[in-house]
Scaffold this active site. Structure first.
Site, short mmCIF file in Angstrom:
data_model
loop_
_atom_site.label_atom_id
_atom_site.label_comp_id
_atom_site.label_asym_id
_atom_site.label_seq_id
_atom_site.Cartn_x
_atom_site.Cartn_y
_atom_site.Cartn_z
N SER A 27 0.77 -1.26 0.07
CA SER A 27 -0.06 -0.05 -0.03
C SER A 27 0.67 1.21 0.05
O SER A 27 0.58 2.18 -0.80
CB SER A 27 -0.88 -0.11 1.31
OG SER A 27 -1.88 -1.09 1.02
N THR A 44 -5.68 -2.98 7.45
CA THR A 44 -5.57 -4.42 7.15
C THR A 44 -5.48 -5.48 8.33
O THR A 44 -5.70 -5.01 9.33
CB THR A 44 -4.30 -4.63 6.10
OG1 THR A 44 -4.45 -5.79 5.39
CG2 THR A 44 -3.02 -4.60 6.64
N LYS A 65 -9.23 -4.88 10.85
CA LYS A 65 -10.52 -4.35 10.07
C LYS A 65 -11.65 -4.01 11.34
O LYS A 65 -12.56 -2.99 11.08
CB LYS A 65 -10.83 -5.12 8.90
CG LYS A 65 -9.90 -4.92 7.71
CD LYS A 65 -10.32 -5.66 6.65
CE LYS A 65 -9.32 -5.45 5.51
NZ LYS A 65 -9.63 -5.95 4.18
N GLY A 78 -16.24 -19.37 -0.24
CA GLY A 78 -16.04 -18.64 1.23
C GLY A 78 -17.10 -17.84 1.56
O GLY A 78 -17.86 -16.97 0.75
N ALA A 79 -17.30 -17.49 2.89
CA ALA A 79 -18.13 -16.74 3.46
C ALA A 79 -17.88 -16.11 4.71
O ALA A 79 -18.54 -15.76 5.59
CB ALA A 79 -19.38 -17.78 3.85
N GLY A 131 -14.91 -12.75 6.26
CA GLY A 131 -14.75 -11.57 6.41
C GLY A 131 -14.37 -10.94 5.02
O GLY A 131 -14.96 -9.97 4.48
N ALA A 132 -13.73 -11.78 3.88
CA ALA A 132 -13.38 -11.10 2.72
C ALA A 132 -14.78 -11.37 1.86
O ALA A 132 -14.85 -10.28 1.04
CB ALA A 132 -12.48 -12.08 2.01
P1 ATR Z 1 -11.42 -14.12 6.13
O1 ATR Z 1 -11.91 -12.99 7.03
O2 ATR Z 1 -10.16 -13.38 5.27
O3 ATR Z 1 -12.28 -14.32 4.88
P2 ATR Z 1 -12.21 -16.29 7.56
O4 ATR Z 1 -13.13 -15.35 8.25
O5 ATR Z 1 -11.28 -16.99 8.48
O6 ATR Z 1 -11.04 -15.31 6.67
O7 ATR Z 1 -12.76 -17.01 6.35
C1 ATR Z 1 -12.11 -17.84 5.69
C2 ATR Z 1 -13.03 -18.55 4.65
O8 ATR Z 1 -12.14 -19.78 4.29
C3 ATR Z 1 -14.43 -19.18 5.24
O9 ATR Z 1 -15.34 -19.15 4.44
C4 ATR Z 1 -13.93 -20.59 5.68
O10 ATR Z 1 -14.85 -21.59 5.67
P3 ATR Z 1 -15.72 -21.91 6.99
O11 ATR Z 1 -16.70 -20.94 7.20
O12 ATR Z 1 -16.37 -23.19 6.70
O13 ATR Z 1 -14.52 -21.98 7.97
C5 ATR Z 1 -12.97 -20.96 4.41
N1 ATR Z 1 -12.17 -21.91 4.83
C6 ATR Z 1 -10.97 -21.93 5.59
N2 ATR Z 1 -10.41 -23.14 5.54
C7 ATR Z 1 -11.09 -23.93 4.68
C8 ATR Z 1 -10.92 -25.33 4.23
N3 ATR Z 1 -9.97 -26.10 4.70
N4 ATR Z 1 -11.63 -25.67 3.33
C9 ATR Z 1 -12.82 -24.94 2.87
N5 ATR Z 1 -12.94 -23.80 3.26
C10 ATR Z 1 -12.09 -23.07 4.13
#
Ligand code: ATR
Length: 271
Positions: free
Chosen positions: A18, A63, A67, A128-129, A131-132
């Site tokens: 950044s 970051t 956040k 994925g669900a 924070g991102a």
């Molecule tokens: P961020 O805030 O960066 O998005 P996070 O909140 O830790 O990080 O979310 C990580 C994402 O990666 C989540 O969707 C997580 O799935 P879960 O909600 O089931 O935990 C996903 N993730 C992390 N490890 C995983 C794995 N081994 N297989 C599938 N999804 C995974």
């Protein structure tokens, strides 16, 4: 002349691109500003941030892992920060109060548009669900994307789909139940790349997709997800470097009132 002070706060922070990106934006738009990297302290982050602004700073990016803590500290919020429940951008208002914004989604939308991958009413699969994902959903729905969120933990994806249903077309599925159909864009928003892994979905999903995007980036090598998508024959594949530069550009615009051109930064050899 005193330059206006900005920074990015995170921990770790030494790797952050950044400062270089914002210095290039400042040069390009002839803005008198400094932008540095600041190492946040887990125990004292709120105090550090208060001190930073009390000493006259105009704004900052936030970051990982701060956040949500930065969000909690703000006085006013943009709608996209409110829906993200996290902020990557703070701006000091004239009266000293802090305005929280989240430019991650706008950065992603801008980058998809730059790539020519943003068409209204197209189908988008988000893996994925966490924070991102939550950080980008409002701008994607406002860009009229029909979204399916797939997550290992279905309940988390369902919560997001319920929360964002008022803004557009959004549903949730379990990772193992993704319908094998042609999605216009598949976006990886899991954190698995950080461990050198890719998310476990049917390869057919990526083979059928028109375009594949990884919100993570690696400037000199492909991310694991990009590598996997390319190995499956996907031809329109991008990592998230353009999203990083895009979110920076939208933060810069909020602070300085001028939108920088991202293109020279995307091709710059010094970043
Ligand atoms: P961020 O805030 O960066 O998005 P996070 O909140 O830790 O990080 O979310 C990580 C994402 O990666 C989540 O969707 C997580 O799935 P879960 O909600 O089931 O935990 C996903 N993730 C992390 N490890 C995983 C794995 N081994 N297989 C599938 N999804 C995974």
């Amino acid at each position: 002349m005193n330059k206006d002070k900005y920074a990015v706060w995170g921990n770790p922070i030494a790797q952050s691109k950044s400062p270089k990106i914002h210095q290039l934006f400042a040069q390009q738009t002839a803005q008198q500003m400094d932008y540095v990297a600041m190492l946040g302290d887990e125990a004292n982050f709120e105090l550090q941030l208060r001190t930073f602004f009390a000493e006259g700073a105009k704004g900052c990016n936030i970051t990982a892992p701060f956040k949500m803590r930065a969000y909690a500290l703000a006085d006013e919020y943009s709608e996209r920060a409110l829906t993200a429940e996290a902020c990557n951008t703070l701006k000091r208002l004239d009266d000293g109060r802090l305005y929280a914004d989240n430019t991650d989604g706008a950065g992603l939308v801008s980058d998809l548009a730059r790539l020519g991958w943003l068409k209204p009413q197209q189908s988008m699969l988000i893996l994925g669900a966490g924070g991102a994902t939550k950080g980008v959903l409002l701008p994607l729905l406002q860009a009229q994307q029909n979204i399916v969120i797939a997550n290992r933990t279905l309940a988390t994806a369902q919560e997001l789909a319920d929360k964002f249903a008022q803004y557009g077309q959004i549903t949730a599925v379990q990772l193992s139940d993704i319908p094998v159909q042609k999605f216009d864009v598949v976006i990886n928003a899991t954190s698995l790349g950080l461990q050198g892994k890719t998310v476990d979905i049917s390869p057919e999903i990526l083979q059928k997709a028109t375009a594949v995007y990884d919100m993570q980036y690696a400037k000199d090598a492909d991310t694991p997800f990009v590598t996997w998508a390319k190995s499956l024959g996907a031809t329109q594949v991008s990592d998230g470097f353009g999203m990083l530069v895009g979110q920076a550009a939208h933060s810069f615009e909020l602070w300085r009132g001028v939108m920088p051109d991202v293109q020279p930064i995307l091709t710059s050899a010094v970043i």
